[in-house]
Structure formats: structure tokens, C-alpha cells
Design a protein around this motif. Structure first.
Motif, mmCIF file in Angstrom:
data_model
loop_
_atom_site.group_PDB
_atom_site.id
_atom_site.type_symbol
_atom_site.label_atom_id
_atom_site.label_comp_id
_atom_site.label_asym_id
_atom_site.label_seq_id
_atom_site.Cartn_x
_atom_site.Cartn_y
_atom_site.Cartn_z
ATOM 1 N N PHE A 5 44.268 -6.078 59.400
ATOM 2 C CA PHE A 5 43.888 -7.007 58.409
ATOM 3 C C PHE A 5 42.655 -6.297 57.600
ATOM 4 O O PHE A 5 42.215 -5.228 58.213
ATOM 5 C CB PHE A 5 43.179 -8.260 59.368
ATOM 6 C CG PHE A 5 42.612 -7.834 60.352
ATOM 7 C CD1 PHE A 5 43.032 -7.378 61.548
ATOM 8 C CD2 PHE A 5 41.052 -7.751 60.195
ATOM 9 C CE1 PHE A 5 41.988 -6.834 62.726
ATOM 10 C CE2 PHE A 5 40.246 -7.325 61.168
ATOM 11 C CZ PHE A 5 40.662 -6.906 62.464
ATOM 12 N N TRP A 65 40.886 -12.353 58.008
ATOM 13 C CA TRP A 65 42.223 -12.574 58.741
ATOM 14 C C TRP A 65 43.284 -12.534 57.826
ATOM 15 O O TRP A 65 44.108 -13.530 57.780
ATOM 16 C CB TRP A 65 42.293 -13.594 59.817
ATOM 17 C CG TRP A 65 41.126 -13.331 60.752
ATOM 18 C CD1 TRP A 65 39.886 -14.027 60.992
ATOM 19 C CD2 TRP A 65 40.945 -12.175 61.630
ATOM 20 N NE1 TRP A 65 39.368 -13.494 61.782
ATOM 21 C CE2 TRP A 65 39.938 -12.358 62.418
ATOM 22 C CE3 TRP A 65 41.797 -11.377 62.217
ATOM 23 C CZ2 TRP A 65 39.554 -11.571 63.100
ATOM 24 C CZ3 TRP A 65 41.608 -10.361 62.977
ATOM 25 C CH2 TRP A 65 40.413 -10.693 63.731
ATOM 26 N N TYR A 66 43.386 -11.607 57.046
ATOM 27 C CA TYR A 66 44.824 -11.579 56.017
ATOM 28 C C TYR A 66 45.177 -9.869 56.203
ATOM 29 O O TYR A 66 44.281 -9.108 56.292
ATOM 30 C CB TYR A 66 44.638 -12.097 54.527
ATOM 31 C CG TYR A 66 43.115 -11.846 54.091
ATOM 32 C CD1 TYR A 66 42.305 -12.747 54.256
ATOM 33 C CD2 TYR A 66 42.849 -10.570 53.702
ATOM 34 C CE1 TYR A 66 40.714 -12.383 53.611
ATOM 35 C CE2 TYR A 66 41.549 -10.086 53.044
ATOM 36 C CZ TYR A 66 40.881 -10.994 53.066
ATOM 37 O OH TYR A 66 39.414 -10.922 52.713
ATOM 38 N N PHE A 112 43.959 -10.786 67.373
ATOM 39 C CA PHE A 112 43.038 -11.487 66.751
ATOM 40 C C PHE A 112 41.548 -11.318 67.291
ATOM 41 O O PHE A 112 41.557 -11.185 68.591
ATOM 42 C CB PHE A 112 43.143 -12.910 66.349
ATOM 43 C CG PHE A 112 43.964 -13.317 65.670
ATOM 44 C CD1 PHE A 112 43.807 -13.502 64.034
ATOM 45 C CD2 PHE A 112 45.516 -13.654 65.953
ATOM 46 C CE1 PHE A 112 44.784 -13.898 63.066
ATOM 47 C CE2 PHE A 112 46.414 -13.856 64.903
ATOM 48 C CZ PHE A 112 46.065 -13.990 63.812
ATOM 49 N N PRO A 145 38.609 -13.493 66.800
ATOM 50 C CA PRO A 145 38.270 -14.905 65.773
ATOM 51 C C PRO A 145 36.687 -15.176 65.813
ATOM 52 O O PRO A 145 36.305 -16.002 64.831
ATOM 53 C CB PRO A 145 39.041 -16.068 66.246
ATOM 54 C CG PRO A 145 40.012 -15.265 67.277
ATOM 55 C CD PRO A 145 39.821 -14.194 67.630
ATOM 56 N N ILE A 195 37.717 -20.236 60.155
ATOM 57 C CA ILE A 195 38.507 -19.319 60.774
ATOM 58 C C ILE A 195 39.835 -19.948 61.266
ATOM 59 O O ILE A 195 41.116 -19.387 61.186
ATOM 60 C CB ILE A 195 37.842 -18.845 62.238
ATOM 61 C CG1 ILE A 195 36.671 -18.108 61.938
ATOM 62 C CG2 ILE A 195 38.697 -17.967 63.190
ATOM 63 C CD1 ILE A 195 36.815 -16.773 61.104
ATOM 64 N N GLN A 225 42.173 -19.854 58.166
ATOM 65 C CA GLN A 225 42.646 -18.435 57.792
ATOM 66 C C GLN A 225 43.905 -18.163 59.138
ATOM 67 O O GLN A 225 44.908 -17.709 58.767
ATOM 68 C CB GLN A 225 41.761 -17.440 58.343
ATOM 69 C CG GLN A 225 40.481 -17.397 57.179
ATOM 70 C CD GLN A 225 39.839 -16.240 57.090
ATOM 71 O OE1 GLN A 225 40.247 -15.083 57.070
ATOM 72 N NE2 GLN A 225 38.420 -16.183 57.456
ATOM 73 N N MET A 226 43.528 -18.624 60.148
ATOM 74 C CA MET A 226 44.617 -18.264 61.370
ATOM 75 C C MET A 226 45.926 -18.999 61.073
ATOM 76 O O MET A 226 47.006 -18.595 61.190
ATOM 77 C CB MET A 226 43.973 -18.290 62.722
ATOM 78 C CG MET A 226 42.814 -17.400 63.186
ATOM 79 S SD MET A 226 42.232 -17.498 64.485
ATOM 80 C CE MET A 226 43.632 -16.955 65.649
#
Ligand code: DGJ
Length: 733
Positions: free
Chosen positions: A374, A387-388, A416, A418, A463, A466-467
Motif C-alpha cells: 500500500f 490503505w490503498y 493491515f 490499522p 480507517i 478505507q478498509m
């Protein structure tokens, strides 16, 4: 048909929690003092002989307003001691009142008994399938002056030697107070020469079994790192000096909580043992306004009359059956290949595809893409919070690679972290205030990363959003949730100055909230916990993630000690364990491939190496291990677990698992060092049916269950260090 598990003897003022296996007795004593009588093997009736002996003790004062010098709250065994009363033990609770005093004098007010077990709001806890499975006693202690009520919760399960404990504090008064300590439980014992067993360690060296005598004074086993920690697992056992794996009394206590904890064991002036367990009171100060409540985490208390193995088996069943919720808890855990030790940050789709192909050929079932997919994360200095996908590494997107993995017949897992933020991240550039820090001070980095101020809902929502953008695509089968630093610079920007003492606990509640939202939204994703390996390996975590990466140390011999300690409390299926390269990347040790496989098969097997770099011989070994594991994993992951020989005390480590119907058993024996004139060693099995005959699957030799358990067999002499031998026995009758 509901049989009573909890009774109250009006005359003696004694509560008795009991099932076929255990009894727990407590009484209302002089001055409304809630006193502890007994916890142990089931007794049918109680005739009053444990009423605490009366004696005038110097320097142990008496009840306010009383002339009776023979009763003191300082000497009697109690269920909950508080600061500010005549009790010099380390208190279970401390409250600061508006006048500055910490006086708290808890007296019995009332009780109620409920079928089943109430949920703990916002906190992980043991649950019940139906109300008939358990009963709960709730005893209200009150501080008359401030009208603070302490509800002590005791749940006894019908079929388990288990009592769970927690406390709810309610402010029924008119004034705001501050809780400065609120333990989940206390238990006192008289005339027990207990030793204490704990699970201390370090990063990459977790959960070593330590056993020591308890001298007079207070002995503290704790974490102030914001998590349950690698350094001191939230577990403790009290055992008699003669208690072994299979004999003697063992009392186990496991805190269902993933944050700061404190286990205080005190041997007092009268040779009594006093134990408090709960949230650590370090930097803890919780505001309790009128009508507000505070819920402590829960403690699982286990009693075993047959040593540590039975204690562990009870914990294993309880954590598996009644803490874990994920549907995966009962499913065979997939064999994973993880790219972390294979590539670290140096990968792209082209480099990963051959690993996937090879995994497919070898029978591996899941590919896990670890750290570095990411933002622009080419090392550990950037991108946490972004988170991309990194299009440099995955030009056609993550979905494209996930499709490839699926097309090869493997499941796809994703890493992840996070709770974190890097300075070098879009998230920080857009929201510098999201980074947890004390105003006006520079926060301390660890692995060059920082904590998010997770207590703020806005931060969690960011977050979460995004997830779910990634997860809603439906292409992720598994998540590895990592956490690679401990908390520091504790401050929650949303809280006023006088409530900053709530920040630690609010962090944990917020972590649970975020995790809960995700596991609830994605019941078909298998979540794995991780915190730099086993830094958050606790019963609270098991409520959300049925498996956890046990340690960043993947060396098979170091793992013997780590996994041995872990097995004291946690079931095998909760512990992920991977085969990695030799020499090992953490400690340089060279071990045979077979031994690495045998040790990793103790838990959920996986591979943490570049499969494309394996020699042809090692590739064949992986294929063999994978196919063998598929045949035995139902037993190794879910069977009844027995520790046979400890790597802490000898040159061997041995353990075994037995299927519930006793028709199959898997046994592993590891010889650590080799010797020119080795002693003859024997392995004796446990948990088999003595009347059944068993076949050694490898040699087709037949043995009686009684023979294997009583005579045992000689181990082969090791030729070279670190040799392992696995046996698979099947009943033939
Ligand atoms: C720590 C974990 O325990 C490792 O397995 C790996 O995921 C790294 N973090 C990645 O940063």
C-alpha cells in the motif's frame, strides 16, 4: 431442566457456587464484609467451619464504631479490598472523592442470581449458548457515604471447572468521583504454600514459563505498554509446590483484555495469599459522573485438581468454545504461505506470481500478502494510514492479483496495521492531529511509526472507511491485523485535561470497537491477530481473531519454549506457526527441515519463505509436510492437548493431541542437543483409551493404549542436533 448452580444459605449468610467439579464459597461477615471461604474441588455441603477465626491482632484495626477487637478487615480473607478502609493489602479499588479523600468502605447490600451470563458491553467476554449453561451471582457492595455501588459478578458454568469474574461500578450518588483503580477480581487464600507461574518474555521471545516462590510482600506482574504485551502475558497460575503437569492443585487466571494489566500477588503477615487482577492503575483515572457506570474486563478462573495439563485443557476448551465467535473457530485452518520473510518489502506482482504458482503445486491453500502493498511503502518508514494499493507494485490493482491467486485455487490474505500512522503518509499530511501525541511535545517513534488517536471516532471511521473500500470487493479471504509498536505519548485529543487518565483504556475499547465492526461486517473473512508476533496474544483478542501469529521468532527450537508456554492457556488452533529458512533469520540457527515442519504443525501450519528458492529436495519435503498435515490437522488443531516433556527443564520437548473419541493421536518428540553417549529416553503417552489397540501409522506396529501410556517406548537416538520425530496412532479396535 434447570438445576441450581448457586445457592444462598440465609442462616449462615453463605453463597455457594457449584457444579459437579468445583465449589466456590463466600460469606457475608461482620460489618457487611464480603469474605472468601473456599475455591476448589466440589463439596456438597458447607457446615460453617471456615468462618474466619477471631483474634485480637496488633496493628490490624477494627470495624468503625465497634468495640470488638477480634475482627479486622486487615486479616480476614476478602472478595474485594478497597483503599481507605482498615485493610493494608494492596487494594482492588481506589476512588478519589471531590473532597480529595480516597475513603471507600464497601459493605454488603444485596444479591441477585440470574440464569445465563450477561454480556459485557464493549468488552470481550466468555459467552453462553443458552441460559441453562451457566448462572450468575451478582453481589452489590455499597459505599453508603458516596452511594457508589460495586456489583461483583460471578458466573459458574454447569459443565466446566470455571468461574468468571468482573465488576461494575455505578455512581448512584450526587457527585462526580474518579476511579483510580478498579480490579476485576480479588481472591484470598489462607494456609497455602503457593508458587506462582507466569508467562514473561520479550519481542521474539514470548511466553516463557516462569515458576517462583512467593515471599512476603507484593509481587506485581504487569504491562503498561498499552497492550497485553510480549513482556508479560495476562495470565497467572497459583500452584502447590508439588503440583506437576498431571498432579496437584492448579488455579489459573486469565484476563480477557488486550491492554495494560496488573496481577498483584501478595503474601501477607499472616502467610495468606491475596491476588488482585485487572486493568493496570498506572496512568488510570476514570471519571464517574452521577448515574455513570464503569465495567471492568473479565477474568477466567480455572481450577484443576490434576495439575497443569488439566488446567490448560479447561482453558483451551473455554477459549475455543466460549470466547471465540468466528465461524472459522471450528473449521480446519488453511495452510498458508506468507511473503514476509520471503521478500520483505521488495516485491511486485511479477515477483509474487511464481510463489503463488509454486504454492499451488505444493498443495498450499492460501497466499498472504504481508506488509508493503500500500501507499509507497518500500521500507518501514512510510505509508501507514494510506490503505490503498501501490500501483507501482500492482499496476493492474490488487483485485487483479487477488483474481490470479484465486484462479490458481488458493485463498487470498492481506496484511493491515490499522492502528498506525507514518509521518510520511497522506493521512498525516491531511490530518496531522490524528497522530496520538501530547500537545506541545514531540512524540516518540518506534519502528519509525506512531499511534493513531484511536479514541476519536472520526479517526476510527477514517480507517474503517478505507478498509471497507478494499474489503467490500469480496476478494479478501483473510486479514492479518498487525501492531508493531507499543503505546507512548498517551493523550486523547477529545478528552478534557482531568480525563486524560482514561486514554489508555479508551484506546483498547476503541481498538475493540473498530475490530468488532470489521469482524461483524465480514463474517466470511478469517481474521488473524498479530502484534510483532505474539505481543497481543490474550483471551480478549481471541474474541475477535480465532488465530494469532505466535511470535516473530520462527526458529523451531526457540519456538519450542514459546509454544510450550503459550499452550498453558491458549488452544493450539489459536497459534499460527510457520516454517522458515535455515539458518533462521532471527537467530541464525541451523535446523533440519523436518524439525521445522514438526514444530510448526503444533499450531496452524504455514510457510514463511520464498518457495521458488527451495531446492528440489526441500520442495518435496514441503509437499510431504503439507499432505501429512492435511491428514492430521483435525487432531492437532482441535484434539485434546497434553504436554509430555518441557524444553525448559530437559533436553527434549514432547507434546501430543488426542481426538475427542480417542481413536487417533499425534505425538511429537524433539531432541534438542545430540550426545555421543546419549541417555535412553522414553515417551509415555496420555489420554488414550487403555482398552483400545493402536496402530503406528508409519510402521503398522500395534500397541495397547495401556502399553503406550504405562510402558511407553524408547525414543530413537538422535543423530545430530534438533531432531524431531512425529507419530500418528490410530485405534484398530
Ligand atoms: C511483524 C509481524 O509479526 C511480521 O510477521 C510481519 O507481518 C511484519 N510485522 C511486517 O511489518
Amino acid at each position: 431442566m434447570n438445576h441450581e448452580l448457586i445457592t444462598f444459605d440465609q442462616e449462615q449468610k453463605v453463597f455457594h457456587l457449584h457444579n459437579d467439579k468445583i465449589s466456590y464459597l463466600l460469606a457475608i461477615e461482620d460489618g457487611g464484609t464480603l469474605s472468601h471461604l473456599y475455591f476448589g474441588k466440589r463439596v456438597k455441603n458447607y457446615h460453617g467451619q471456615l468462618r474466619y477465626p477471631r483474634r485480637d491482632r496488633g496493628f490490624s484495626g477494627n470495624l468503625p464504631g465497634s468495640l470488638d477487637r477480634t475482627f479486622s478487615r486487615d486479616s480476614i480473607l476478602k472478595e474485594y479490598s478497597t483503599a481507605g478502609e482498615m485493610d493494608y493489602h494492596t487494594p482492588a479499588a481506589i476512588v478519589r472523592h471531590p473532597d480529595g479523600a480516597n475513603a471507600l468502605f464497601l459493605t454488603y447490600q444485596s444479591y441477585r442470581i440470574e440464569d445465563g451470563k450477561p454480556d459485557l458491553k464493549g468488552l470481550p467476554h466468555a459467552w453462553v449458548k443458552n441460559k441453562n449453561e451457566a448462572q450468575t451471582l451478582i453481589i452489590r457492595l455499597e459505599d453508603k457515604k458516596s452511594q457508589l455501588d460495586f456489583d461483583l459478578y460471578y458466573t459458574i458454568y454447569r459443565d466446566r471447572p470455571v468461574v468468571t469474574r468482573s465488576v461494575q461500578v455505578l455512581n448512584n450518588g450526587q457527585e462526580t468521583v474518579f476511579l483510580e483503580k478498579a480490579a476485576s477480581m480479588q481472591i484470598d487464600f489462607a494456609d497455602r504454600n503457593f508458587e506462582v507461574i507466569t508467562l514473561p518474555g520479550a519481542h521474539a521471545n514470548e511466553r516463557h514459563v516462569e515458576r517462583e516462590k512467593i515471599g512476603q510482600g507484593i509481587h506485581v506482574y504487569s504491562s503498561i505498554r498499552g497492550t497485553s504485551s510480549h513482556q508479560m502475558n495476562p495470565f497467572l497460575a497459583l500452584v502447590d509446590p508439588e503440583t506437576t503437569e498431571n498432579n496437584g492443585d492448579a488455579y489459573g487466571f486469565s484476563l480477557v483484555y488486550s491492554g495494560n494489566h496488573k496481577f498483584e500477588v501478595e503474601r501477607d503477615q499472616f502467610n495468606q495469599i491475596h491476588l488482585n487482577i485487572g486493568i493496570n492503575d498506572f496512568n488510570f483515572k476514570w471519571q464517574l459522573a452521577p448515574k455513570a457506570e464503569f465495567q471492568t474486563p473479565e477474568v477466567l478462573m480455572v481450577y484443576s485438581a490434576h495439575g497443569l495439563n488439566q488446567m490448560s485443557q479447561t482453558f483451551h476448551r473455554l477459549i475455543h468454545d466460549r470466547i471465540m465467535r468466528s465461524k472459522f473457530k471450528d473449521q480446519l485452518r488453511p495452510i498458508v504461505v506468507n511473503n514476509w520473510e520471503a521478500t520483505y518489502f521488495d516485491f511486485d506482482e511479477d515477483k509474487l506470481r511464481p510463489i503463488v504458482d509454486k504454492a499451488k503445486d505444493l498443495g498450499i491453500e492460501m497466499f498472504v500478502l504481508d506488509d508493503g502493498w500500500f501507499g509507497h511503502r518500500d521500507d518501514d518508514n512510510s505509508s501507514l494510514g494510506d490503505w490503498y494499493v501501490d500501483h507501482k507494485k500492482f499496476p493492474k490493482g490488487l483485485g487483479h492479483f487477488a483474481d490470479y491467486v484465486h484462479h490458481q485455487g488458493l485463498k487470498f490474505g492481506l496484511w493491515f496495521e490499522p492502528e498506525m500512522i507514518s509521518y510520511d503518509s497522506d493521512l498525516y499530511r491531511q490530518h496531522p492531529d490524528y497522530l496520538m501525541h501530547v500537545p506541545g511535545r514531540k512524540p516518540s517513534p518506534s519502528r519509525n511509526q506512531y499511534l493513531l488517536d484511536l479514541g476519536r471516532k472520526e479517526v476510527r471511521d477514517n480507517i474503517y472507511e478505507q478498509m471497507i473500500k478494499i474489503l467490500d470487493g469480496g476478494k479478501i479471504d483473510y486479514i492479518k491485523w498487525d501492531m508493531n509498536r507499543h503505546l507512548s505519548d498517551i493523550y486523547e485529543a477529545d478528552l478534557p485535561a482531568d480525563r486524560q487518565g482514561e486514554a489508555y483504556h479508551r484506546y483498547v475499547l476503541s481498538y475493540y470497537d473498530l475490530l468488532d465492526r470489521l469482524v461483524t461486517r465480514y463474517p466470511n473473512i478469517l481474521f488473524e491477530g498479530c502484534s510483532g508476533g505474539g505481543g497481543r496474544f490474550d483471551a480478549g483478542q481471541a474474541y475477535y481473531t480465532p488465530q494469532i501469529w505466535a511470535s516473530d521468532n520462527s526458529d523451531a527450537i526457540a519456538r519450542l519454549v514459546i509454544q510450550y508456554g503459550t499452550s498453558l492457556v491458549y488452544p493450539q488452533s489459536m497459534m499460527t506457526s510457520h516454517v522458515s529458512v535455515s539458518p533462521n533469520e532471527q537467530n541464525g540457527r541451523i535446523t533440519p527441515f523436518d524439525t521445522r515442519g514438526a514444530v510448526a504443525m503444533w499450531g496452524d501450519l504455514g510457510y514463511e519463505l520464498d518457495l521458488t528458492k527451495l531446492s528440489a529436495a526441500d520442495s518435496r519435503k514441503v509437499a510431504k509436510q503439507v499432505s501429512k498435515y492435511k491428514k492430521i490437522r483435525q487432531i492437532t488443531q482441535y484434539g485434546k492437548f497434553y504436554r509430555l516433556k518441557s524444553p525448559m527443564t530437559g533436553n527434549q520437548c514432547a507434546w501430543m493431541t488426542v481426538s475427542p473419541d480417542q481413536s487417533e493421536a499425534v505425538v511429537t518428540v524433539v531432541d534438542i542437543m545430540a550426545y555421543a553417549q546419549p541417555y535412553c529416553t522414553k515417551t509415555k503417552l496420555m489420554g488414550l483409551d487403555p482398552s483400545k489397540r493402536y496402530e503406528d501409522v508409519a510402521t503398522q506396529e500395534i500397541f495397547g493404549g495401556d502399553e503406550l501410556m504405562n510402558l511407553g517406548f524408547y525414543d530413537p537416538f538422535a543423530n545430530g542436533d534438533f531432531q524431531a520425530k512425529m507419530y500418528h496412532f490410530k485405534a484398530v479396535d
